[in-house]
Structures are given as structure tokens and as C-alpha cells.
Design an enzyme around this catalytic site. Sequence first.
Site, short mmCIF file in Angstrom:
data_model
loop_
_atom_site.label_atom_id
_atom_site.label_comp_id
_atom_site.label_asym_id
_atom_site.label_seq_id
_atom_site.Cartn_x
_atom_site.Cartn_y
_atom_site.Cartn_z
N THR A 134 0.83 -1.21 0.00
CA THR A 134 0.00 0.00 0.00
C THR A 134 0.86 1.26 0.00
O THR A 134 2.00 1.24 0.46
CB THR A 134 -0.89 0.00 1.27
OG1 THR A 134 -1.51 1.28 1.40
CG2 THR A 134 -0.09 -0.28 2.53
N ASP A 135 0.28 2.36 -0.46
CA ASP A 135 0.99 3.65 -0.38
C ASP A 135 1.04 4.18 1.05
O ASP A 135 1.78 5.12 1.34
CB ASP A 135 0.35 4.69 -1.32
CG ASP A 135 -1.10 5.02 -1.00
OD1 ASP A 135 -1.69 4.40 -0.08
OD2 ASP A 135 -1.68 5.90 -1.68
N GLU A 136 0.24 3.57 1.96
CA GLU A 136 0.20 4.08 3.34
C GLU A 136 1.53 3.88 4.07
O GLU A 136 1.76 4.51 5.10
CB GLU A 136 -0.94 3.42 4.12
CG GLU A 136 -2.29 3.74 3.53
CD GLU A 136 -3.46 3.47 4.45
OE1 GLU A 136 -3.27 3.36 5.67
OE2 GLU A 136 -4.58 3.38 3.93
N TYR A 159 -2.05 -0.62 11.07
CA TYR A 159 -2.15 -1.27 9.75
C TYR A 159 -0.94 -0.94 8.88
O TYR A 159 -0.26 -1.83 8.38
CB TYR A 159 -3.45 -0.85 9.04
CG TYR A 159 -3.42 -1.15 7.55
CD1 TYR A 159 -3.50 -2.46 7.08
CD2 TYR A 159 -3.29 -0.12 6.61
CE1 TYR A 159 -3.44 -2.74 5.72
CE2 TYR A 159 -3.24 -0.39 5.25
CZ TYR A 159 -3.32 -1.70 4.80
OH TYR A 159 -3.26 -1.99 3.45
P1 NAD Z 1 -9.64 -7.52 2.29
O1 NAD Z 1 -9.63 -7.21 3.74
O2 NAD Z 1 -10.85 -7.25 1.49
O3 NAD Z 1 -9.28 -9.07 2.06
C1 NAD Z 1 -8.26 -9.71 2.76
C2 NAD Z 1 -8.36 -11.22 2.51
O4 NAD Z 1 -7.26 -11.84 3.22
C3 NAD Z 1 -9.65 -11.84 3.04
O5 NAD Z 1 -10.19 -12.75 2.09
C4 NAD Z 1 -9.21 -12.58 4.30
O6 NAD Z 1 -10.01 -13.73 4.59
C5 NAD Z 1 -7.78 -12.95 3.95
N1 NAD Z 1 -6.96 -13.15 5.16
C6 NAD Z 1 -6.87 -12.32 6.25
N2 NAD Z 1 -6.06 -12.87 7.17
C7 NAD Z 1 -5.61 -14.05 6.65
C8 NAD Z 1 -4.74 -15.06 7.13
N3 NAD Z 1 -4.16 -15.01 8.35
N4 NAD Z 1 -4.50 -16.13 6.32
C9 NAD Z 1 -5.08 -16.23 5.09
N5 NAD Z 1 -5.92 -15.31 4.60
C10 NAD Z 1 -6.19 -14.24 5.38
O7 NAD Z 1 -8.37 -6.75 1.70
P2 NAD Z 1 -8.18 -6.05 0.27
O8 NAD Z 1 -8.71 -4.68 0.33
O9 NAD Z 1 -8.62 -6.99 -0.79
O10 NAD Z 1 -6.58 -5.93 0.24
C11 NAD Z 1 -5.77 -6.96 -0.32
C12 NAD Z 1 -4.32 -6.56 -0.20
O11 NAD Z 1 -4.09 -5.36 -0.91
C13 NAD Z 1 -3.84 -6.29 1.23
O12 NAD Z 1 -2.54 -6.80 1.37
C14 NAD Z 1 -3.84 -4.77 1.36
O13 NAD Z 1 -2.88 -4.34 2.29
C15 NAD Z 1 -3.48 -4.38 -0.06
N6 NAD Z 1 -3.96 -3.05 -0.49
C16 NAD Z 1 -5.29 -2.74 -0.36
C17 NAD Z 1 -5.74 -1.50 -0.83
C18 NAD Z 1 -7.20 -1.09 -0.73
O14 NAD Z 1 -7.53 0.05 -1.03
N7 NAD Z 1 -8.11 -1.99 -0.34
C19 NAD Z 1 -4.85 -0.60 -1.41
C20 NAD Z 1 -3.49 -0.97 -1.52
C21 NAD Z 1 -3.07 -2.21 -1.06
O1 TDX Z 2 -16.87 6.06 7.57
C1 TDX Z 2 -15.82 6.55 7.13
N1 TDX Z 2 -15.70 7.92 7.09
C2 TDX Z 2 -14.56 8.54 6.65
O2 TDX Z 2 -14.50 9.79 6.62
C3 TDX Z 2 -14.70 5.75 6.69
C4 TDX Z 2 -14.78 4.25 6.72
C5 TDX Z 2 -13.57 6.41 6.24
N2 TDX Z 2 -13.49 7.77 6.23
C6 TDX Z 2 -12.25 8.42 5.71
C7 TDX Z 2 -10.94 7.94 6.28
C8 TDX Z 2 -9.98 8.09 5.12
O3 TDX Z 2 -9.47 9.42 5.06
O4 TDX Z 2 -12.20 8.11 4.32
C9 TDX Z 2 -10.85 7.86 3.89
C10 TDX Z 2 -10.75 6.45 3.33
O5 TDX Z 2 -10.92 5.57 4.42
P1 TDX Z 2 -10.84 3.97 4.25
O6 TDX Z 2 -11.82 3.56 3.22
O7 TDX Z 2 -10.90 3.36 5.60
O8 TDX Z 2 -9.39 3.79 3.57
P2 TDX Z 2 -7.92 4.19 4.04
O9 TDX Z 2 -7.84 4.36 5.51
O10 TDX Z 2 -7.48 5.36 3.20
O11 TDX Z 2 -7.11 2.87 3.63
C11 TDX Z 2 -7.43 2.15 2.41
O12 TDX Z 2 -6.54 2.46 1.38
C12 TDX Z 2 -5.23 1.96 1.45
C13 TDX Z 2 -7.47 0.64 2.62
O13 TDX Z 2 -8.35 0.35 3.69
C14 TDX Z 2 -6.11 0.08 2.87
O14 TDX Z 2 -6.17 -1.34 2.94
C15 TDX Z 2 -5.22 0.47 1.73
O15 TDX Z 2 -3.91 0.04 1.99
#
Ligand code: NAD
Ligand code: TDX
Length: 353
Positions: A134-136, A159
Site C-alpha cells: 500500500t501507499d500508506e 495497519y
Molecule cells: P480484504 O480485507 O478485502 O481481504 C483480505 C483477505 O485476506 C480476506 O479474504 C481474508 O479472509 C484474507 N486473510 C486475512 N487474514 C488471513 C490469514 N491469516 N490467512 C489467510 N488469509 C487471510 O483486503 P483487500 O482490500 O482486498 O486488500 C488486499 C491486499 O491489498 C492487502 O494486502 C492490502 O494491504 C493491499 N492493499 C489494499 C488496498 C485497498 O484500497 N483496499 C490498497 C493498496 C493495497
Molecule cells: O466512515 C468513514 N468515514 C470517513 O471519513 C470511513 C470508513 C472512512 N473515512 C475516511 C478515512 C480516510 O481518510 O475516508 C478515507 C478512506 O478511508 P478507508 O476507506 O478506511 O481507507 P484508508 O484508511 O485510506 O485505507 C485504504 O486504502 C489503502 C485501505 O483500507 C487500505 O487497505 C489500503 O492500503
Amino acid sequence: MTTYLVTGGAGFIGANFLDLVVPRHPEHRFVNVDKLTYAANLQSLASIEDAPNYSLARVDIADEAAVAALFEANDPDAVIHFAAESHVDRSILGPGEFVRTNVHGTYVLLEACRKRWGRDGGGYDGKLFHHVSTDEVYGSLGPEGLFTEETRYDPSSPYSSSKAASDHLVRAWGRTYGLPYKLTNCSNNYGPLQFPEKLIPVMILNALERKRLPIYGKGQNVRDWLYVTDHCEAIWKVVQDGVVGETYNVGGNNELMNVEVVDRIIDLVAEETGADPDELRALKEYVTDRPGHDLRYAIDASKIERELGWTPKETFETGLRKTVRWYLDNDAWIDAVRTGAYRDWIEQNYGER
Ligand code: NAD
Ligand code: TDX
């Protein structure tokens, strides 16, 4: 034939990824390795569950014995590592599971690869560990500037620090043991199958149900939004054509303040359902801010564009419209994720804000 272990394939991005690559590549085998936590939903995999080149292994990546048996049974050529605890707010309320899965789980997978492929195994030739991050990990930006692949790590939340730790482990296993790895660091994803704890699905579903739209702090925080299939295409491109040992930042060039995102969702939900936009706007509520809330994320994605020719296909307008439509059309999926555990979480996270 290449055998890919795809960890976290029942989650949001992993399921979109499998949906894309499994039908497109019948010559390869894809094993979905997922613990099936609250964030997983097997309905997300309905379109591929019977495909001959797909299978599911319910395995916890932090369980060394289970992962060893998985490697023994499947003899993988590559790991594409999505599995993680992914929600920042959950990491603030309960960081332990984030360290266990994101840090220890990544370590267990790296060790399994090293043992199977390393000096004692058949060798690293043609093998790959692709780490999805992630970019975080780069922390928070002020009003100016972009994250590049050289930006210093400075994570703020449990996280993002657990993801930063996992990135460091992957690079260390590369430098120390010669494990072939690639890394992608991506901005905020949105699209179908996203669990309704993240900003965009929370706002869509609450607007549809006329519930309050909880905006943290002043709603001025900026995120760079990328449609999920654009991220999946970028990962596949890096897996196929990226250089071993390199990192690629992936982003949508699409910076918006949270309040702007909420306003666009309101307009689209009104347009798609015939609701009164003023009635929806009145649901907006500014609530207590997230502790350690990063102000701004923005990605410089020029390396992956220049070196691998990847660019996003969706604009925020086209992607958000598809997303709203998807949530309107998929009641059964939404019902399936709204278990008792989901309701407890909503109460815990939003109850006192
Ligand atoms: P998600 O939370 O939707 O899905 C995570 C999956 O991992 C689930 O299916 C869960 O059952 C599985 N999991 C969790 N713990 C586990 C364990 N101990 N063993 C096996 N499986 C397990 O997450 P996502 O949003 O699909 O993110 C996927 C990946 O991409 C993550 O590594 C996250 O850090 C990264 N990422 C997400 C975002 C975003 O915006 N969602 C952005 C950048 C990077
Ligand atoms: O109810 C809400 N109200 C609100 O203002 C929620 C759920 C979020 N927010 C804000 C917090 C953040 O500034 O919105 C922005 C986005 O929040 P999230 O959807 O929780 O995402 P973020 O915290 O930015 O992280 C996401 O992007 C990077 C993913 O959850 C991560 O897994 C990924 O790595």
C-alpha cells in the site's frame, strides 16, 4: 504451466484479481489460499469456483504447519500475496491481528518459499514472490508532492506499520537469501466486492438506506482513488513483465478530498435511484476524527507507466458509476457480509463518534 498461490483471494482485491486472470489463463493453475475471515466472501468467487484451473485452500498464512503442507501439496512456482488485515480503523481498535497476519504471516510465507525453492530445494530459477502493498507505508503528505518508489517509509497506523514491516521482510529475504521478489505499492482501491467498512461502500449503502453518512474530522483528507480492476491489471503486468527485485507504485492520478467523494456518491445514488439529492445531502455528518489520520496520499505512478506501459482505464466517473450500480444489483452479496459480527463492528466503530 505455472502454479500460482494467490493468498487472500476471497477478499476484495484478491477476488477481483482471480476473476480476471483465472478465465484468461487456462494454461496456469491458481490456488486461492485464504483463512476466510470476516472480510472474505465466497460468493465473490461464484464465477470461477468450478473452473478446472482454480481451487481454494482454507489456510491461515500465519500457521507454519498448514503453510508447509500447502507448499508440499501444490509445489507452487509463484506466490501472489494479497492476504492481510486491511482496515485502518480495525487496526486502531485491535492491532494484534494485524501484526499476526501481516507481519508473521508474511514471514511464514517467505520461509516456506525459501525452504521449498532455496538452496535445499530446486533453486530460485523462474520462481517469484509478489508482494501486494500500500501507499500508506510512506506516511502522510502535505498539500504538495507525490510518493515515489524512493520515498522514505513513515507509516502512521498499526495497519500501515504492519504493511511496512512486511515490505521490509520481503526485501530482506531478497537481499539475504536471494529470494526473487517484486513489490507493488498501490493507492486506495474501490469497486465491486469491497467490504462495507471502507469509505466508498459505507457511503453507498448508507445513502441507499437513508442512514447517516459519517465523515471523519473535517472531511478534507485526500486519497488517490483507483478502480480495482486497474490495480489487478497492474499486478498481473508486474508479475509477468516487471523486473525482479523492483518496486512499482500504482495509482489513479485521481486525488479527491473525502467530502468530494461523498458528494459524488450522493449525486450518483440520486441519479441511479431517483432519490432527492438534497435529502441525501442532509445525511452527511461530521464525526470524531480517526486518531493519527493521514492528511493526504498521492502516487507518482510514472515508473510503471514508463517501464511496463500500464495506465488506468477507468476514470473516477466511470468507475464510481459501475460501483454504485454493482451495489444496487447485488443484494445477496450484501446480505451475506452483514453477519452479526458486521453489525457489532458498525456499533463499535461508529457508535461513539
Ligand atoms: P480484504 O480485507 O478485502 O481481504 C483480505 C483477505 O485476506 C480476506 O479474504 C481474508 O479472509 C484474507 N486473510 C486475512 N487474514 C488471513 C490469514 N491469516 N490467512 C489467510 N488469509 C487471510 O483486503 P483487500 O482490500 O482486498 O486488500 C488486499 C491486499 O491489498 C492487502 O494486502 C492490502 O494491504 C493491499 N492493499 C489494499 C488496498 C485497498 O484500497 N483496499 C490498497 C493498496 C493495497
Ligand atoms: O466512515 C468513514 N468515514 C470517513 O471519513 C470511513 C470508513 C472512512 N473515512 C475516511 C478515512 C480516510 O481518510 O475516508 C478515507 C478512506 O478511508 P478507508 O476507506 O478506511 O481507507 P484508508 O484508511 O485510506 O485505507 C485504504 O486504502 C489503502 C485501505 O483500507 C487500505 O487497505 C489500503 O492500503
